[in-house]
Design a protein around this motif. Structure first.
Motif, mmCIF file in Angstrom:
data_model
loop_
_atom_site.group_PDB
_atom_site.id
_atom_site.type_symbol
_atom_site.label_atom_id
_atom_site.label_comp_id
_atom_site.label_asym_id
_atom_site.label_seq_id
_atom_site.Cartn_x
_atom_site.Cartn_y
_atom_site.Cartn_z
ATOM 1 N N LEU A 195 0.661 -1.409 0.021
ATOM 2 C CA LEU A 195 0.038 -0.127 0.143
ATOM 3 C C LEU A 195 0.812 1.364 0.012
ATOM 4 O O LEU A 195 0.261 2.514 0.506
ATOM 5 N N GLU A 196 1.967 1.091 -0.478
ATOM 6 C CA GLU A 196 2.986 2.384 -0.562
ATOM 7 C C GLU A 196 2.502 3.481 -1.262
ATOM 8 O O GLU A 196 1.761 3.371 -2.230
ATOM 9 N N GLY A 197 2.556 4.741 -0.533
ATOM 10 C CA GLY A 197 1.951 5.809 -1.142
ATOM 11 C C GLY A 197 0.467 5.969 -1.140
ATOM 12 O O GLY A 197 0.151 6.951 -1.724
ATOM 13 N N ARG A 198 -0.182 5.155 -0.658
ATOM 14 C CA ARG A 198 -1.773 5.272 -0.581
ATOM 15 C C ARG A 198 -2.419 5.770 1.011
ATOM 16 O O ARG A 198 -1.499 6.049 1.696
ATOM 17 N N THR A 222 -12.065 3.339 10.288
ATOM 18 C CA THR A 222 -12.870 3.672 11.399
ATOM 19 C C THR A 222 -12.823 2.591 12.531
ATOM 20 O O THR A 222 -12.664 1.571 12.338
ATOM 21 N N GLY A 223 -13.488 3.196 13.606
ATOM 22 C CA GLY A 223 -13.139 2.414 15.014
ATOM 23 C C GLY A 223 -11.804 1.981 15.229
ATOM 24 O O GLY A 223 -11.668 0.763 15.712
ATOM 25 N N ALA A 224 -10.756 2.814 15.271
ATOM 26 C CA ALA A 224 -9.270 2.371 15.169
ATOM 27 C C ALA A 224 -8.967 2.743 16.601
ATOM 28 O O ALA A 224 -7.780 2.436 16.808
ATOM 29 N N GLY A 225 -9.591 2.950 17.712
ATOM 30 C CA GLY A 225 -9.311 3.060 19.081
ATOM 31 C C GLY A 225 -8.723 1.713 19.716
ATOM 32 O O GLY A 225 -7.999 2.080 20.682
ATOM 33 N N GLY A 226 -8.977 0.674 19.262
ATOM 34 C CA GLY A 226 -8.477 -0.632 19.826
ATOM 35 C C GLY A 226 -9.175 -1.957 19.264
ATOM 36 O O GLY A 226 -9.792 -1.785 17.982
ATOM 37 N N GLY A 227 -8.534 -3.056 19.587
ATOM 38 C CA GLY A 227 -9.137 -4.169 18.940
ATOM 39 C C GLY A 227 -8.743 -4.454 17.422
ATOM 40 O O GLY A 227 -7.601 -4.026 17.115
ATOM 41 N N ILE A 228 -9.709 -4.820 16.787
ATOM 42 C CA ILE A 228 -9.561 -5.193 15.420
ATOM 43 C C ILE A 228 -9.129 -3.781 14.530
ATOM 44 O O ILE A 228 -8.258 -3.814 13.752
ATOM 45 N N GLY A 229 -9.695 -2.694 15.161
ATOM 46 C CA GLY A 229 -9.533 -1.278 14.302
ATOM 47 C C GLY A 229 -7.951 -0.977 14.343
ATOM 48 O O GLY A 229 -7.290 -0.761 13.489
ATOM 49 N N ARG A 230 -7.383 -1.290 15.732
ATOM 50 C CA ARG A 230 -5.928 -1.017 15.875
ATOM 51 C C ARG A 230 -5.171 -1.906 15.040
ATOM 52 O O ARG A 230 -4.236 -1.593 14.391
ATOM 53 N N GLY A 231 -5.666 -3.279 15.102
ATOM 54 C CA GLY A 231 -4.759 -4.152 14.064
ATOM 55 C C GLY A 231 -4.750 -3.852 12.713
ATOM 56 O O GLY A 231 -3.798 -3.755 12.067
ATOM 57 N N VAL A 232 -5.831 -3.301 12.163
ATOM 58 C CA VAL A 232 -6.000 -3.102 10.718
ATOM 59 C C VAL A 232 -5.025 -1.729 10.549
ATOM 60 O O VAL A 232 -4.377 -1.767 9.543
ATOM 61 N N ALA A 233 -5.191 -0.889 11.289
ATOM 62 C CA ALA A 233 -4.485 0.249 11.154
ATOM 63 C C ALA A 233 -3.054 -0.001 11.122
ATOM 64 O O ALA A 233 -2.256 0.603 10.183
ATOM 65 N N ILE A 282 2.601 4.312 14.919
ATOM 66 C CA ILE A 282 2.799 4.168 13.505
ATOM 67 C C ILE A 282 3.835 5.376 13.049
ATOM 68 O O ILE A 282 4.922 5.124 12.567
ATOM 69 N N ARG A 283 3.871 6.499 13.914
ATOM 70 C CA ARG A 283 4.712 7.705 13.560
ATOM 71 C C ARG A 283 6.012 7.298 14.139
ATOM 72 O O ARG A 283 7.182 7.548 13.130
ATOM 73 N N GLU A 284 6.387 6.586 15.243
ATOM 74 C CA GLU A 284 7.713 6.274 15.553
ATOM 75 C C GLU A 284 8.342 5.204 14.563
ATOM 76 O O GLU A 284 9.576 5.163 14.671
ATOM 77 N N ALA A 285 7.400 4.434 14.096
ATOM 78 C CA ALA A 285 8.016 3.512 12.937
ATOM 79 C C ALA A 285 8.167 4.136 11.826
ATOM 80 O O ALA A 285 8.703 3.351 10.755
ATOM 81 N N GLY A 286 8.146 5.423 11.464
ATOM 82 C CA GLY A 286 8.527 6.031 10.278
ATOM 83 C C GLY A 286 7.379 6.581 9.213
ATOM 84 O O GLY A 286 7.481 6.764 8.252
ATOM 85 N N GLY A 287 5.982 6.009 9.787
ATOM 86 C CA GLY A 287 4.717 6.203 9.171
ATOM 87 C C GLY A 287 4.165 7.605 9.368
ATOM 88 O O GLY A 287 4.373 8.185 10.361
ATOM 89 N N GLU A 329 2.121 -0.704 8.122
ATOM 90 C CA GLU A 329 3.162 -1.640 8.028
ATOM 91 C C GLU A 329 3.561 -1.724 6.393
ATOM 92 O O GLU A 329 4.397 -1.906 5.978
ATOM 93 N N GLU A 330 2.397 -1.549 5.764
ATOM 94 C CA GLU A 330 2.392 -1.822 4.147
ATOM 95 C C GLU A 330 2.732 -0.465 3.304
ATOM 96 O O GLU A 330 2.370 -0.580 2.336
ATOM 97 N N GLY A 331 2.950 0.584 4.092
ATOM 98 C CA GLY A 331 3.350 2.004 3.537
ATOM 99 C C GLY A 331 2.083 2.836 3.302
ATOM 100 O O GLY A 331 2.416 4.058 2.902
ATOM 101 N N ALA A 332 1.013 2.752 3.976
ATOM 102 C CA ALA A 332 -0.163 3.598 3.759
ATOM 103 C C ALA A 332 -0.175 4.572 4.804
ATOM 104 O O ALA A 332 0.282 4.440 5.952
ATOM 105 N N ALA A 333 -0.542 5.576 4.572
ATOM 106 C CA ALA A 333 -0.526 6.958 5.571
ATOM 107 C C ALA A 333 -2.066 6.690 6.036
ATOM 108 O O ALA A 333 -2.995 6.403 5.300
ATOM 109 N N VAL A 334 -2.299 6.559 7.365
ATOM 110 C CA VAL A 334 -3.511 6.160 7.912
ATOM 111 C C VAL A 334 -4.284 7.132 9.061
ATOM 112 O O VAL A 334 -3.655 7.724 9.820
ATOM 113 N N ALA A 335 -5.554 7.462 8.633
ATOM 114 C CA ALA A 335 -6.335 8.291 9.383
ATOM 115 C C ALA A 335 -7.125 7.486 10.282
ATOM 116 O O ALA A 335 -7.971 6.522 9.635
ATOM 117 N N LEU A 336 -6.936 7.564 11.710
ATOM 118 C CA LEU A 336 -7.385 6.783 12.498
ATOM 119 C C LEU A 336 -8.750 7.314 13.172
ATOM 120 O O LEU A 336 -8.693 8.307 13.766
#
Length: 254
Positions: A5-8, A13-24, A52-57, A29-36
């Motif tokens: 997902l580089e450059g995408r 939604t629902g990224a506060g925990g659980g599945i949403g966190r895992g998806v984000a 995510i930011r600490e890992a360079g994303g 990790e695959e290169g996307a900029a993520v709005a949580l």
């Protein structure tokens, strides 16, 4: 990671925990900029964004009440203003209460159905419009549940709402396909979370006895499925429900 997902730019939604966190995390990790997105779990979503930011994303947190159509449009607009575009939306926000159908009130039914379905409708509509305008299409993935196909006791409102989510993905795929927008759903089985084994020991044991692959799901398993559907690997996949349950749904019910 392979940079699928580089450059995408993605909105989860629902990224506060659980599945949403895992998806984000998997998208990042695959290169996307993520709005949580979150509604109340601002601190938890912020911690994921910081990771995510600490890992360079790139990541940012956005707060919205997705039962309101105008809030869905605002959320998508804010994500686009931040990221410059929108390539993928993952509709994950939802609730899963337990309540017997016989004593359920109409208000409680509507609360669950509205929470689990209204945001899917509103965010998908807003995102598809943006993706169409970009000229390059995009991907929308709804997080449903295996209970859309096999309901559990006490989950009538939840199961019905998730069945509607699956149906919405198919209908949206049909209508938005001409815009280059692919719409699919992912139906997870029982996904591990902190405290689950203590809160529902008997249910976890029943699951482990039934699941062919011998374990509970992980949030990253659902994230992997969402990454695949958002990537070019799934460029000819739309209107499908990808079941991610370790094989438990193939277990005979008799």
């Amino acid at each position: 990671m392979s940079g699928l997902l580089e450059g995408r730019v993605a909105l989860v939604t629902g990224a506060g925990g659980g599945i949403g966190r895992g998806v984000a995390l998997r998208f990042a990790e695959e290169g996307a900029a993520v709005a949580l997105h979150c509604r109340t779990s601002v601190e938890a979503a912020g911690a994921t964004a910081a990771r995510i930011r600490e890992a360079g994303g790139r990541a940012e947190v956005f707060v919205a009440e997705l039962t309101e159509e105008s809030e869905c449009r605002r959320l998508v607009g804010d994500a686009v203003a931040w990221g410059g575009r929108l390539d993928a939306l993952v509709n994950n926000a939802g609730v899963q209460p337990v309540e017997a159908l016989a004593g359920m009130t109409g208000a409680r039914w509507r609360e669950v159905v509205d929470t689990n379905l209204a945001g899917v409708f509103g965010c998908t509509q807003a995102a598809a419009s943006v993706m169409r305008g970009q000229g390059s299409g995009g991907s929308v993935t709804h997080v449903a549940s295996i209970e859309a196909h096999r309901p559990a006791v006490g989950h009538a409102h939840y199961s019905a709402s998730k069945a509607a989510v699956v149906a919405h993905a198919r209908a949206a795929a049909l209508e938005y396909g001409a815009w280059g927008v692919r719409v699919n759903s992912v139906s997870p089985g029982l996904v591990e979370r902190e405290g689950l084994a203590e809160e529902w020991a008997q249910g976890v044991r029943r699951w482990l006895d039934a699941v062919p692959l011998g374990r509970l799901g992980r949030a990253s398993d659902v994230g992997d499925a969402c990454v695949f559907l958002a990537s070019s690997l799934a460029s000819w996949v739309t209107g499908q429900d990808l079941v991610v349950d370790g094989g438990v749904s193939v277990r005979p019910g008799w």
